[in-house]
Write an enzyme that holds these catalytic residues in place. Structure first.
Site, PDB file in Angstrom:
ATOM      1  N   LYS A 114      11.255   3.625  -6.368  1.00 60.15           N
ATOM      2  CA  LYS A 114      10.217   4.440  -5.748  1.00 60.15           C
ATOM      3  C   LYS A 114      10.028   4.038  -4.293  1.00 60.15           C
ATOM      4  CE  LYS A 114       5.297   4.994  -6.075  1.00 60.15           C
ATOM      5  NZ  LYS A 114       4.112   4.279  -6.414  1.00 60.15           N
ATOM      6  N   LYS A 145       9.783  -1.114  -5.974  1.00 65.40           N
ATOM      7  CA  LYS A 145       8.782  -0.291  -5.311  1.00 65.40           C
ATOM      8  C   LYS A 145       8.589  -0.811  -3.891  1.00 65.40           C
ATOM      9  CE  LYS A 145       4.017   1.210  -5.635  1.00 65.40           C
ATOM     10  NZ  LYS A 145       2.775   1.154  -6.419  1.00 65.40           N
TER      11      LYS A 145
HETATM   12  C1  PBG Z   1      -0.444   2.358  -7.623  1.00 68.03           C
HETATM   13  C2  PBG Z   1       0.510   3.458  -7.322  1.00 68.03           C
HETATM   14  C3  PBG Z   1       0.756   4.082  -6.091  1.00 68.03           C
HETATM   15  C4  PBG Z   1       1.672   5.090  -6.347  1.00 68.03           C
HETATM   16  C5  PBG Z   1       1.978   5.036  -7.695  1.00 68.03           C
HETATM   17  N1  PBG Z   1       1.258   4.016  -8.279  1.00 68.03           N
HETATM   18  C6  PBG Z   1       0.161   3.860  -4.752  1.00 68.03           C
HETATM   19  C7  PBG Z   1       0.429   2.638  -4.000  1.00 68.03           C
HETATM   20  O1  PBG Z   1       1.190   1.757  -4.393  1.00 68.03           O
HETATM   21  O2  PBG Z   1      -0.218   2.531  -2.950  1.00 68.03           O
HETATM   22  C8  PBG Z   1       2.198   6.052  -5.333  1.00 68.03           C
HETATM   23  C9  PBG Z   1       2.562   7.381  -5.863  1.00 68.03           C
HETATM   24  C10 PBG Z   1       2.715   8.448  -4.838  1.00 68.03           C
HETATM   25  O3  PBG Z   1       2.618   8.226  -3.616  1.00 68.03           O
HETATM   26  O4  PBG Z   1       2.938   9.576  -5.284  1.00 68.03           O
HETATM   27  N2  PBG Z   1      -0.010   1.119  -7.210  1.00 68.03           N
HETATM   28 ZN    ZN Z   2      -1.527  -0.477  -7.005  1.00 66.18          ZN
END
Ligand code: PBG
Ligand code: ZN
Length: 325
Positions: free
Chosen positions: A245, A192
């Site tokens: 992601k 991520k």
């Molecule tokens: C929580 C999380 C996030 C997303 C999924 N789980 C936000 C982040 O990390 O700030 C993002 C999903 C999206 O942008 O559609 N950590």
């Molecule tokens: Zn988070």
């Protein structure tokens, strides 16, 4: 001329016969926001067509998804109360826990995945607990395990930790096993990135960090070998499915992780990808439906077996119509 590549492009049925990437609805997961209160179905400003639902309104959306052939949802909670240690993330009557109990009752045919993270629940908006200004890795692991366990106890079929703390897959796996949930799979947001594509999500969930950014735990977008490192670690820690992601700008990463491991691969097309396509579609700068299909195909072509997307319901329809498939 002996070789004419155009020969196999001349009819739709031939093009379909030689297609290299085939997709179907069983691979779709739809991300969904639930919040406290009743009779709420409020549109997210930067994500037209996406809503925050109160628990009582949720079943209508779930039914529509199931009718369209979307098999699975990923739940995100928006609590009323936030505190320094995100206690609503692991409260028995937390928003996701209550939503799950109701959803499983009203719409048992769907498969329920839950996002495991602290940022929607902490007053400071970081994905873990703080020690000074630093997100404390090992203290956070205990809370993530507690959150995952309480979600599974409320009915989650699968948990998906998105926090990017080191060692969280093992911590969650051990906690679930100790409590008898040996068969509940963990889908790791293994790879991520610290991404500006999450902007609309943070508006949707009110989870933007109050100070600083997430770069000390989420990955640097310049890196791909590090993605393989993260993925292999999560394999060792007992992950069942790996996720990359965002999706759209990260096809090379999906491919690299797919080749380095033998777990099912998920790709998450995030909020900013959705927002960009919707905005350009609204302006008629692009043909929205065709771009949705093309973008989805790119993720599958890169190696995704599972596709998380806010366009899941539309994609299910486009698959039925043969616009992608
Ligand atoms: C929580 C999380 C996030 C997303 C999924 N789980 C936000 C982040 O990390 O700030 C993002 C999903 C999206 O942008 O559609 N950590
Ligand atoms: Zn988070």
């Amino acid at each position: 001329m002996l070789i004419r590549p155009r020969r196999i492009r001349n009819t739709e049925s031939l093009r379909k016969m030689v297609r290299e990437t085939r997709v179907d609805k069983s691979s779709l997961i739809y991300p969904l926001f639930v919040k406290e209160g009743t009779h709420i179905e409020e549109e997210i400003l930067s994500m037209p067509g996406q809503f925050r639902y109160s628990v009582d309104r949720l079943p209508y959306k779930l039914e529509a998804l199931a009718d369209a052939g979307v098999p699975s949802v990923m739940l995100f909670g928006i609590p009323d109360e936030k505190d320094a240690c995100g206690s609503q993330a692991y409260a028995q009557d937390g928003i996701v826990q209550r939503a799950l109990r109701e959803a499983k009752k009203q719409c048992p045919e769907l498969y329920y995945v839950t996002d495991v993270c602290m940022c929607e629940y902490t007053s400071h908006g970081h994905c873990g607990v703080l020690k000074g200004d630093y997100v404390d890795n090992d203290e956070t692991l205990k809370l993530l395990a507690a959150a995952a366990l309480s979600q599974v106890q409320a009915g989650a079929d699968m948990v998906a930790p998105s926090d990017m703390m080191d060692g969280r897959i093992r911590a969650i796996r051990e906690c679930l096993d100790k409590n008898g949930y040996v068969n509940t799979p963990v889908m790791s947001y293994a790879v991520k990135y610290a991404s500006a594509y999450y902007g609309p999500f943070r508006e949707a969930a009110g989870s933007a960090p109050a100070f600083g950014d997430r770069k000390s735990y989420q990955m640097d977008f310049h890196n791909v070998r590090e993605a393989v490192k993260e993925a292999l670690l999560d394999v060792e820690e007992g992950a069942d499915i790996l996720m990359v992601k965002p999706a759209m700008a990260y096809g090379d990463v999906i491919r690299a992780v797919k080749e380095a491991t033998n777990l099912p691969m998920a790709a998450y097309s995030v909020s900013g990808e959705y927002a960009m396509i919707k905005a350009a579609g609204k302006m008629n700068y692009i043909d929205e439906a065709r771009v949705i299909c093309e973008t989805a195909a790119a993720a599958y072509r890169a190696g995704a077996d599972i596709y998380l997307t806010y366009f899941a319901q539309e994609l299910a329809q486009y698959m039925d119509e043969g616009r992608i498939g």
